[in-house]
Design a protein around this motif. Structure first.
Motif, PDB file in Angstrom:
ATOM      1  N   LYS A  78      31.947 -14.112-126.518  1.00 55.69           N
ATOM      2  CA  LYS A  78      30.953 -15.142-126.210  1.00 55.69           C
ATOM      3  C   LYS A  78      31.658 -16.378-125.619  1.00 55.69           C
ATOM      4  N   GLN A  79      32.741 -16.758-126.239  1.00 54.86           N
ATOM      5  CA  GLN A  79      33.453 -17.951-125.775  1.00 54.86           C
ATOM      6  C   GLN A  79      34.081 -17.720-124.397  1.00 54.86           C
TER       7      GLN A  79
ATOM      8  N   ALA B 281      37.368 -20.525-131.256  1.00 57.91           N
ATOM      9  CA  ALA B 281      36.182 -19.723-131.598  1.00 57.91           C
ATOM     10  C   ALA B 281      36.595 -18.597-132.542  1.00 57.91           C
TER      11      ALA B 281
ATOM     12  N   ALA C  74      32.771 -13.273-131.221  1.00 55.02           N
ATOM     13  CA  ALA C  74      32.982 -14.716-131.037  1.00 55.02           C
ATOM     14  C   ALA C  74      33.889 -14.970-129.836  1.00 55.02           C
TER      15      ALA C  74
ATOM     16  N   PRO D 130      39.770 -23.196-126.490  1.00 57.91           N
ATOM     17  CA  PRO D 130      38.443 -22.879-127.033  1.00 57.91           C
ATOM     18  C   PRO D 130      38.297 -21.435-127.509  1.00 57.91           C
ATOM     19  N   VAL D 131      38.961 -20.490-126.854  1.00 57.19           N
ATOM     20  CA  VAL D 131      38.818 -19.094-127.301  1.00 57.19           C
ATOM     21  C   VAL D 131      39.546 -18.904-128.636  1.00 57.19           C
TER      22      VAL D 131
ATOM     23  N   SER E 286      36.128 -29.245-126.441  1.00 58.03           N
ATOM     24  CA  SER E 286      35.176 -28.136-126.513  1.00 58.03           C
ATOM     25  C   SER E 286      34.635 -28.050-127.932  1.00 58.03           C
ATOM     26  N   GLU E 287      33.421 -27.515-128.039  1.00 58.70           N
ATOM     27  CA  GLU E 287      32.764 -27.458-129.347  1.00 58.70           C
ATOM     28  C   GLU E 287      33.566 -26.670-130.391  1.00 58.70           C
ATOM     29  N   PRO E 288      34.055 -25.451-130.051  1.00 64.97           N
ATOM     30  CA  PRO E 288      34.744 -24.705-131.122  1.00 64.97           C
ATOM     31  C   PRO E 288      35.962 -25.442-131.657  1.00 64.97           C
TER      32      PRO E 288
END
Ligand SMILES: Cc1ncc(COP(=O)(O)O)c(C=O)c1O
Length: 458
Positions: A73-74, A330, A70, A326-327, A89-91
């Motif tokens: 990918k992020q 995620a 995860a 975001p990381v 951000s989405e996460p």
């Protein structure tokens, strides 16, 4: 050779948290090299059971590929996104919404921080903002509990009630006050839950009165189980009684779940077990299982609406460059998946074994008190069980017991006053727990054989 040069480089350049700098120079660093499951391996290749999950944070255990995937990918897709300027951000959005689903009551708004200290710092700013917004700026005094820990920032360290965080730092401030801990093992009110609860309620009321009444008091902070003070578990009903007293006095109630959150005591949040809804709740550590830094402050909807309305079109001036990273988010999502798909269940199962195993050490001559809940526990060592006499200062409990457990292949936390703390990863197997108990027993037997300890017991 490599390890030796690392020790020298560390000595010369790296400042360690909450350490005697001179003591650390003399002792030198122990370098950890790798980790897997509930074990860590040091630079010399020795593998140890991590009975403290790093710093009570690696709740999921080490080496989960799903977390690594995860994060990778992020990192490839979007390694950074600010939350400023209305961006996101989405996460981070998904993590906030999943956390809100789990949160008690109306704690449905999440502000992400980098850890626990800045989550606490954020609560102080929000408490002040809220009372200003309500037209009650005179509510300016903050209360917390002796032996409590609420981080190490300039204001948080003043809510913390451990002397090392105050000495030389000019805190606590004049608006930061404490009431005595519930500490059942050494409570002047005795060990009956009703007596302890009554004493704490009386202390809270007296403190509020001494400060000029509830009209002057902004907020009360507690940990559902006091961690850094020595894993001090309140009697059943204590947290709820304090919450209700604060509600009755219109004092904001902040639950600091930085340690107790994310399965440490069984449920995702200890407040759920206490059947309370705080006005704000702080978390960190298990949120990302320590893989990367992140904390989360849960803000109640009733506070959020007051603050949002008061600000109207103006910005509420609080934020960090790395809020909602975001990381980290995620990783938080991947960790939550692991928790929900078995780790919370396993933690509850092996937590019961940990408590049973430690309880079986109660008849050891050095064990005065065994306490804990789930995968959070402590032994309090004494030289006289009747008088509850602490280990002699010469026993240097915090280093000697830590070193000895280390030599026995176990990482624990040895608190200064002779309290041995446990917070193993939730992924522990039954065998891991049995080993933790066995290695603890060996460590206790060796300590019992120390001449200064024997002399103190005579
Ligand atoms: C209850 C509690 N609050 C706050 C903190 C501070 O968190 P951090 O060390 O992530 O800043 C801690 C850390 O141990 C804690 O135990």
């Amino acid at each position: 050779m490599l390890a030796n040069s690392l020790v020298e480089l560390d000595r010369a350049h790296l400042i360690h948290p909450v350490a005697s700098w001179r003591g650390h120079e003399a002792a030198g660093v122990r370098v950890l090299k790798s980790a897997k499951g509930a074990t860590v391996t040091d630079a010399s290749g020795r593998t140890l059971l991590d009975g403290f999950a790093g710093l009570w944070c690696v709740n999921a255990g080490y080496g989960h590929e799903s977390i690594i995937e995860a994060a990778t990918k992020q990192l490839r897709e979007l390694p950074y996104a600010t939350g400023y300027f209305g961006l996101g951000s989405e996460p981070a959005i998904r993590l906030a919404s999943r956390l809100a689903e789990h949160a008690p009551g109306d704690l449905t708004h999440v502000f992400f921080t980098l850890g626990g200290s800045d989550a606490i710092d954020t609560t102080v700013r929000f408490v002040r903002y809220y009372w200003q917004a309500k037209g009650q700026p005179q509510k300016e005094h903050f209360l917390s509990v002796e032996q409590g820990y609420h981080g190490s920032t300039t204001v948080g360290s003043g809510l913390t009630a451990l002397p090392a965080f105050h000495t030389g730092f000019g805190v606590p401030y004049t608006w930061q006050h404490k009431i005595p801990s519930h500490y059942s093992y050494r409570n002047p009110a005795g060990d009956r839950p009703e007596a302890i609860i009554a004493a704490s309620l009386a202390a809270l009321t007296a403190k509020v009165e001494a400060l000029g009444g509830a009209d002057k008091v902004a907020a009360f902070y507690l940990e559902p189980i006091q961690g850094s003070g020595g894993v001090i578990v309140p009697p059943t009903g204590w947290v709820k009684a304090m919450r209700e007293a604060c509600k009755a006095m219109d004092i904001l109630f902040i639950a600091d779940e930085v340690i107790t959150g994310f399965g440490r005591t069984g449920p995702i949040f200890a407040c759920l077990e206490e059947d309370i809804v705080p006005d704000m709740m702080t978390t960190a550590k298990g949120l990302t299982s320590g893989y990367v830094p992140m904390g989360a402050l849960f803000l109640s909807d009733h506070m959020y609406q007051v603050m949002a309305d008061a600000a109207g079109p103006a910005a509420i001036g609080h934020g960090f460059t790395y809020s909602a990273h975001p990381v980290s988010a995620a990783i938080g999502l991947a960790v939550l998946d692991l928790y929900e798909n078995g780790l919370f269940d396993n933690g509850r199962k092996v937590g019961a074994l940990l408590q049973q195993g430690l309880a079986s050490l109660a008849d050891h001559p050095l064990v005065g008190n065994v306490r804990g809940r789930g995968m959070l526990a402590a032994l309090e060592l004494v030289t006289d069980k009747e008088r509850k006499t602490p280990l002699p200062a010469s026993a240097k409990a915090s280093t000697r017991i830590f070193d000895r457990a280390w030599d026995n292949g176990l990482v624990i936390r040895a608190f200064m006053q002779g309290v041995v703390g446990y917070a193993p990863p939730l992924c522990c197997t039954e065998d891991d727990i049995a080993e933790i108990i066995e290695r603890t027993r060996k460590t206790l037997d060796q300590t019992l054989a120390d001449p200064d300890v024997r002399a103190a017991m005579a």
